[in-house]
Design an enzyme around this catalytic site. Structure first.
Site, PDB file in Angstrom:
ATOM      1  CG  ASP A  94      56.450  40.259 -44.388  1.00  0.00           C
ATOM      2  OD1 ASP A  94      55.638  40.068 -43.467  1.00  0.00           O
ATOM      3  OD2 ASP A  94      57.668  40.009 -44.279  1.00  0.00           O
TER       4      ASP A  94
ATOM      5  CG  HIS B 136      57.008  36.360 -43.763  1.00  0.00           C
ATOM      6  ND1 HIS B 136      57.810  37.388 -43.323  1.00  0.00           N
ATOM      7  CD2 HIS B 136      57.342  35.287 -43.002  1.00  0.00           C
ATOM      8  CE1 HIS B 136      58.582  36.970 -42.333  1.00  0.00           C
ATOM      9  NE2 HIS B 136      58.317  35.687 -42.117  1.00  0.00           N
TER      10      HIS B 136
ATOM     11  CB  SER C 195      61.306  34.297 -40.851  1.00  0.00           C
ATOM     12  OG  SER C 195      60.145  34.633 -40.128  1.00  0.00           O
TER      13      SER C 195
END
Length: 463
Positions: free
Chosen positions: A395, A425, A292
């Site tokens: 996502d 995600h 991320s």
């Protein structure tokens, strides 16, 4: 589509995250009072470090590497560093095989017998009692020390200390956790589990970076911390080589009991060489992995490593893995429009994270830290290392990550994309989803690709 359990957990997760982000925006901090920074939040569930191989075959330790900030790392050392013989013994220990102990020696059936077994220091122990007259104990830095403060409750350090006999070299992977720059931790339960899995599957030493969090330390603090760890790794490699040279100059005069004399020490007499990395790390095969927002840090570190070139010797970044990178831009992509209210991290909350991370005068969705597609962002893309991008179907950040990979491929950089159907995600790193088959498959896919670039010549992994 994601399961009902994932959807319900996503609602609860977003409610908590939104509350925490808004509370930090409404209660600004005095930047002058937070120069040291924080690398973890009180709400994080922390996994304790375990410097022995009894916990899943991976030993861990925490190191605070910068006295001026909260920057720290957690080292994940798989037992494959011991070689085939010792690691197989360790596997038998975990499986409960008779006649073996955590120190890979044989255990007498009768504890009171006079048979000897090897303890974690490489010296011998009779039965279950240590010889009180033996003061030559090694601390975690492989130095002789009889200071009781360095010993565990039982009076003995039970962690792994490298020996000269078993020094198999492994590639080094720098891992940057996620959390939107404002949360997450290198030693959280979820990150600990993920790093253990990667260390075993990829057969690498993982350095999980505990960078400083926002808003206590805004951009570029986290990015500079990532680069600082890379420089620290280079320094450790050079110190280890100096220590080795220092030991070789003394030749036969250097006895095993005098091994502490060949260590480079600081003004307080403490060893400056990290023993696990000195014995088992191969920094010439370095991989960056970011999760991320950690993927943004990994990409920045990769760019800087390209810029400085041989100044990082012997460290060489051979590849990077960007797992659902935290990219954004002022001109929305198709997925940013269609999936703006997606699971766990929706677009509105991610913008709040960027507002907490970027200085107010620099806030822009096209900031170089946020948008990888803006021009004049750094060195030419053709000089970037091979880059694997992992994206999820549900996502909203997926399209920009794919576009970045396409730009890399245009200049002949190996930049494949792994897209996972019905995934969200952080599907491979979030606490609730870590043990799903999809998370395991993702880690295995990453290992297959990474091994192309970290395998020694003649042992390349092909598929």
């Amino acid at each position: 589509m994601p399961s009902v359990a994932v959807k319900l957990y996503s609602v609860f997760f977003k409610f908590l995250l939104k509350h925490r982000l808004q509370s930090r925006i409404q209660n600004p901090l005095d930047d002058d009072a937070s120069s040291f920074g924080v690398s973890s939040r009180p709400e994080e569930s922390i996994a304790a470090a375990n410097p022995s191989f009894g916990d899943g075959g991976v030993a861990t330790k925490d190191i605070h590497i910068d006295p001026l900030t909260s920057l720290s790392i957690r080292i994940f050392l798989p037992n494959t560093c011991l070689g085939s013989d010792l690691s197989s013994k360790a596997a038998r220990v975990r499986a409960g095989t008779k006649g073996s102990n955590p120190d890979f020696g044989s255990v007498p059936k009768d504890p009171s017998s006079s048979l000897h077994r090897r303890n974690s220091y490489g010296s011998y122990e009779t039965g279950n009692l240590m010889n009180p007259t033996d003061s030559n104990r090694r601390n975690s830095y492989d130095c002789l020390n009889d200071d009781s403060s360095l010993k565990s409750e039982g009076g003995v350090y039970r962690g792994y200390s490298p020996s000269v006999e078993n020094c198999r070299k492994l590639p080094v992977m720098l891992q940057f956790h996620g959390g939107g720059f404002v949360s997450g931790s290198s030693d959280s339960v979820a990150n600990d589990f993920f790093c253990r899995r990667v260390a075993k599957l990829c057969d690498v030493i993982v350095l999980a970076v505990g960078y400083r969090l926002a808003p206590e330390n805004r951009y570029p603090a986290a990015f500079e911390d990532g680069l600082k760890v890379l420089h620290w790794l280079a320094k450790q490699a050079n110190l280890a080589e100096c220590s080795k040279s220092l030991g070789n100059t003394r030749g036969a005069e250097l006895r095993k009991a005098d091994v502490h004399q060949r260590h480079i020490t600081d003004a307080f007499g403490a060893s400056m060489v990290e023993p696990w990395l000195a014995a088992h790390g191969d920094p010439s095969r370095c991989v960056l992995l970011g999760v991320s927002c950690g993927a943004n840090i990994a990409d920045y570190v990769a760019r800087k490593s390209v810029e400085v070139g041989r100044l990082l010797d012997p460290v060489k970044v051979v590849a990077q893995v960007l797992m659902y990178p935290f990219f954004i831009g002022s001109i929305p992509t198709h997925s940013e429009i269609k999936l703006a209210n997606s699971y766990f991290y929706d677009k509105a909350m991610c913008i709040l994270s960027w507002k907490l991370f970027l200085p107010e005068e620099e806030f822009s969705l096209d900031h170089p830290a946020a948008n990888p597609l803006i021009p004049d962002r750094g060195p030419p893309l053709k000089r970037m290392p091979p880059t694997l991008s992992v994206v999820a179907e549900h996502d909203w950040m997926r399209d920009r990550a794919i576009a970045y990979s396409e730009e890399l491929r245009k200049v002949n950089v190996d930049a494949p994309v792994l897209e996972y159907k019905d995934a969200v995600h952080e599907f491979a790193t979030l606490d609730m989803l870590l043990k799903t088959p999809q998370a395991q498959a993702c880690a295995e896919d990453i290992a297959i690709w990474v091994k192309k670039y970290i395998s020694l010549r003649g042992h390349e992994f092909s598929y």
